[in-house]
Motif scaffolding. Structure first.
Motif, mmCIF file in Angstrom:
data_model
loop_
_atom_site.group_PDB
_atom_site.id
_atom_site.type_symbol
_atom_site.label_atom_id
_atom_site.label_comp_id
_atom_site.label_asym_id
_atom_site.label_seq_id
_atom_site.Cartn_x
_atom_site.Cartn_y
_atom_site.Cartn_z
ATOM 1 N N LYS A 432 0.846 -1.192 0.000
ATOM 2 C CA LYS A 432 0.000 0.000 0.000
ATOM 3 C C LYS A 432 0.878 1.237 0.000
ATOM 4 C CE LYS A 432 -3.700 2.355 2.547
ATOM 5 N NZ LYS A 432 -4.618 2.276 3.708
ATOM 6 N N ARG A 433 0.619 2.145 -0.934
ATOM 7 C CA ARG A 433 1.353 3.409 -0.973
ATOM 8 C C ARG A 433 0.684 4.387 -0.014
ATOM 9 N NH1 ARG A 433 5.338 5.414 -3.556
ATOM 10 N NH2 ARG A 433 5.484 3.554 -4.877
ATOM 11 N N LEU A 434 1.491 5.059 0.805
ATOM 12 C CA LEU A 434 0.975 5.935 1.835
ATOM 13 C C LEU A 434 0.783 7.348 1.315
ATOM 14 C CD1 LEU A 434 3.186 4.762 4.815
ATOM 15 C CD2 LEU A 434 0.860 4.041 4.256
ATOM 16 N N ARG A 435 -0.275 7.954 1.790
ATOM 17 C CA ARG A 435 -0.538 9.361 1.462
ATOM 18 C C ARG A 435 -0.497 10.162 2.746
ATOM 19 N NH1 ARG A 435 -5.810 8.266 -2.380
ATOM 20 N NH2 ARG A 435 -4.709 7.491 -4.210
ATOM 21 N N SER A 436 -0.625 11.493 2.598
ATOM 22 C CA SER A 436 -0.629 12.335 3.792
ATOM 23 C C SER A 436 -1.869 12.039 4.601
ATOM 24 C CB SER A 436 -0.610 13.819 3.397
ATOM 25 O OG SER A 436 -1.739 14.128 2.610
ATOM 26 N N PRO A 437 -1.795 12.166 5.957
ATOM 27 C CA PRO A 437 -2.926 11.807 6.812
ATOM 28 C C PRO A 437 -4.115 12.735 6.596
ATOM 29 C CG PRO A 437 -1.237 12.914 8.081
ATOM 30 C CD PRO A 437 -0.649 12.675 6.726
ATOM 31 N N SER A 438 -5.336 12.193 6.782
ATOM 32 C CA SER A 438 -6.548 12.996 6.625
ATOM 33 C C SER A 438 -7.149 13.319 7.973
ATOM 34 C CB SER A 438 -7.569 12.257 5.767
ATOM 35 O OG SER A 438 -7.955 11.049 6.386
ATOM 36 N N GLY A 439 -7.677 12.284 8.655
ATOM 37 C CA GLY A 439 -8.299 12.486 9.950
ATOM 38 C C GLY A 439 -9.604 13.239 9.898
#
Length: 440
Positions: A432-439
């Motif tokens: 899985k490629r990580l993206r910036s956190p959303s929350g």
């Protein structure tokens, strides 16, 4: 024909998880009268219409304090305030009712627009207003008679939910009605919090002049748990009032409260459909605590994972191995009992890490605890500069696909992990490629 790269549409594709997550959920929007008095209402209504078209069930609670002030000044009526509440006698109440009713009609008119070549084209919104709020008089407080100033007695949550299920947008004014036929002037935040709790809203969204809440050094607070509110050094009185309202809502069961700007065009959509949002998110921290594992947790982890090891779902780990790797583990603890765990193993110098041993106690499965730990470990991986995570699994492939992982070949593994691959287990590999956190 003009050609466009796929990157031109990435912003739209990235909204898909949020659209799917928000569809069918109930949101309460708390809109102060300043939104209308400063000319920001029309733009906000366009965004509200878009939310409704995406399947979000919306309750709008509007205030009318600036509009009341104008009418009182015109009538030459002076009112006092006590504990931030306007004291309304029968003479002032006429201006209150006139202001609330006029603003409600203006909002309904904007929601009813459908002009071609406008954001409201084809919106076809159905708006429902009614006696959903029952009020009661405050009475005499600190020796001061509040006359027709009141508090919420009850909210007709079932009635509101029925209207939402039928596809209507519910609009509530800052008035409450009594069984004896009286009308009370109620505070906007009182109605908004009680309504969010009564209908089981997923979110309470509040609008202020600024972009969220700023700390004592002027920095925007992106996210805050309700337990952390006392530590916030909020100097602005209006922002502090919004934070206090969010705290009350969270403590009464509303999972998330958002504080965003009504002056910033599109702030509502950015808050709900982008990774970083536009304002401040205040959350109700679960009573189950997430924390880093300690050496004295080894016994509890062994007890948790042993049944799955015996079934062949997990690779067996000895006590010695767990003690050596304990800093890799993250836990969910409930009343001193470990009910879930997961581990992250960075793979330097590669830009990836392995997520392993995601386990929930049998009594607590099916309630998204594994997903929560996975999200926390992904956030940790991002914080230490990793761009990807991978898992090896024999029996939970579909679950990881649902979490955004994609199957890959064994050759995609980092060399040191590929050398340790167990051919006999024949585990499937997912990245899985990580993206910036959303929350959000």
């Amino acid at each position: 024909m003009t050609e466009h790269g796929s990157g031109d549409f990435d912003w739209f594709r990235n909204t898909a998880p949020y659209i799917n997550s928000h569809r069918g959920k109930r949101f309460v929007l708390m809109i102060g009268g300043e939104v209308a008095s400063e000319g920001a209402l029309a733009g906000l209504i366009h965004d509200i219409a878009l939310l409704s078209s995406l399947g979000v069930h919306l309750v709008l609670v509007h205030g009318s304090r600036p509009q009341i002030e104008i009418r009182l000044q015109r009538a030459g009526i002076r009112t006092d305030f006590h504990r931030g509440m306007r004291i309304c006698d029968s003479e002032a109440m006429a201006s209150v009712r006139d202001a609330a009713g006029a603003l409600r009609v203006d909002i309904e008119a904007l929601l009813s627009m459908g002009l071609p070549n406008s954001p409201m084209q084809g919106a076809d919104l159905r708006i429902c207003s009614g006696n959903f709020v029952t009020g009661r008089p405050i009475g005499v407080l600190d020796g001061v008679d509040h006359h027709l100033t009141g508090r919420v007695r009850s909210i007709d949550g079932d009635g509101i939910r029925q209207q939402l299920s039928a596809g209507s947008l519910v609009l509530l004014s800052p008035l409450g009605y009594s069984p004896t036929g009286e009308v009370f002037n109620l505070s906007l935040d009182d109605i908004a919090v009680h309504t969010a709790v009564a209908i089981g809203a997923e979110k309470l969204i509040m609008f202020g002049a600024g972009a969220g809440v700023h700390d004592g050094e002027g920095r925007l607070v992106r996210q805050c748990a309700v337990e952390e509110i006392p530590q916030l050094a909020v100097a602005d009185a209006t922002q502090k009032a919004l934070v206090d309202t969010a705290g009350r809502a969270c403590r009464q069961g509303v999972p998330r409260c958002h504080i965003i700007s009504y002056r910033e065009d599109g702030a509502l959509l950015r808050e709900l459909f982008t990774h970083d949002g536009s304002g401040t998110l205040i959350t109700r921290r679960p009573w189950e605590q997430s924390r880093r594992a300690r050496i004295d947790d080894v016994g509890g982890i062994l007890e948790l994972i042993q049944p799955l090891e015996e079934e062949g779902v997990l690779v067996k780990r000895s006590r010695e191995m767990l003690e050596a790797e304990i800093e890799r583990f993250r836990l969910l603890e409930r009343d001193g009992r470990i009910i879930a765990c997961a581990a992250l193993y960075p793979c330097p110098p590669d830009d990836c890490g392995e997520i392993a041993c995601i386990v929930s106690h049998p009594d607590y499965r099916g309630e998204s605890r594994g997903r929560r730990l996975l999200g926390e470990l992904e956030q940790e991986a991002r914080s230490i500069g990793l761009n990807r995570v991978f898992v090896l699994t024999t029996q939970t492939a579909h679950w990881f696909i649902e979490q955004g992982f994609e199957e890959a070949s064994r050759d995609a593994l980092p060399p040191q992990r590929r050398d340790l691959y167990n051919l006999q287990r024949n585990s499937k590999v997912f990245f899985k490629r990580l993206r910036s956190p959303s929350g959000r």
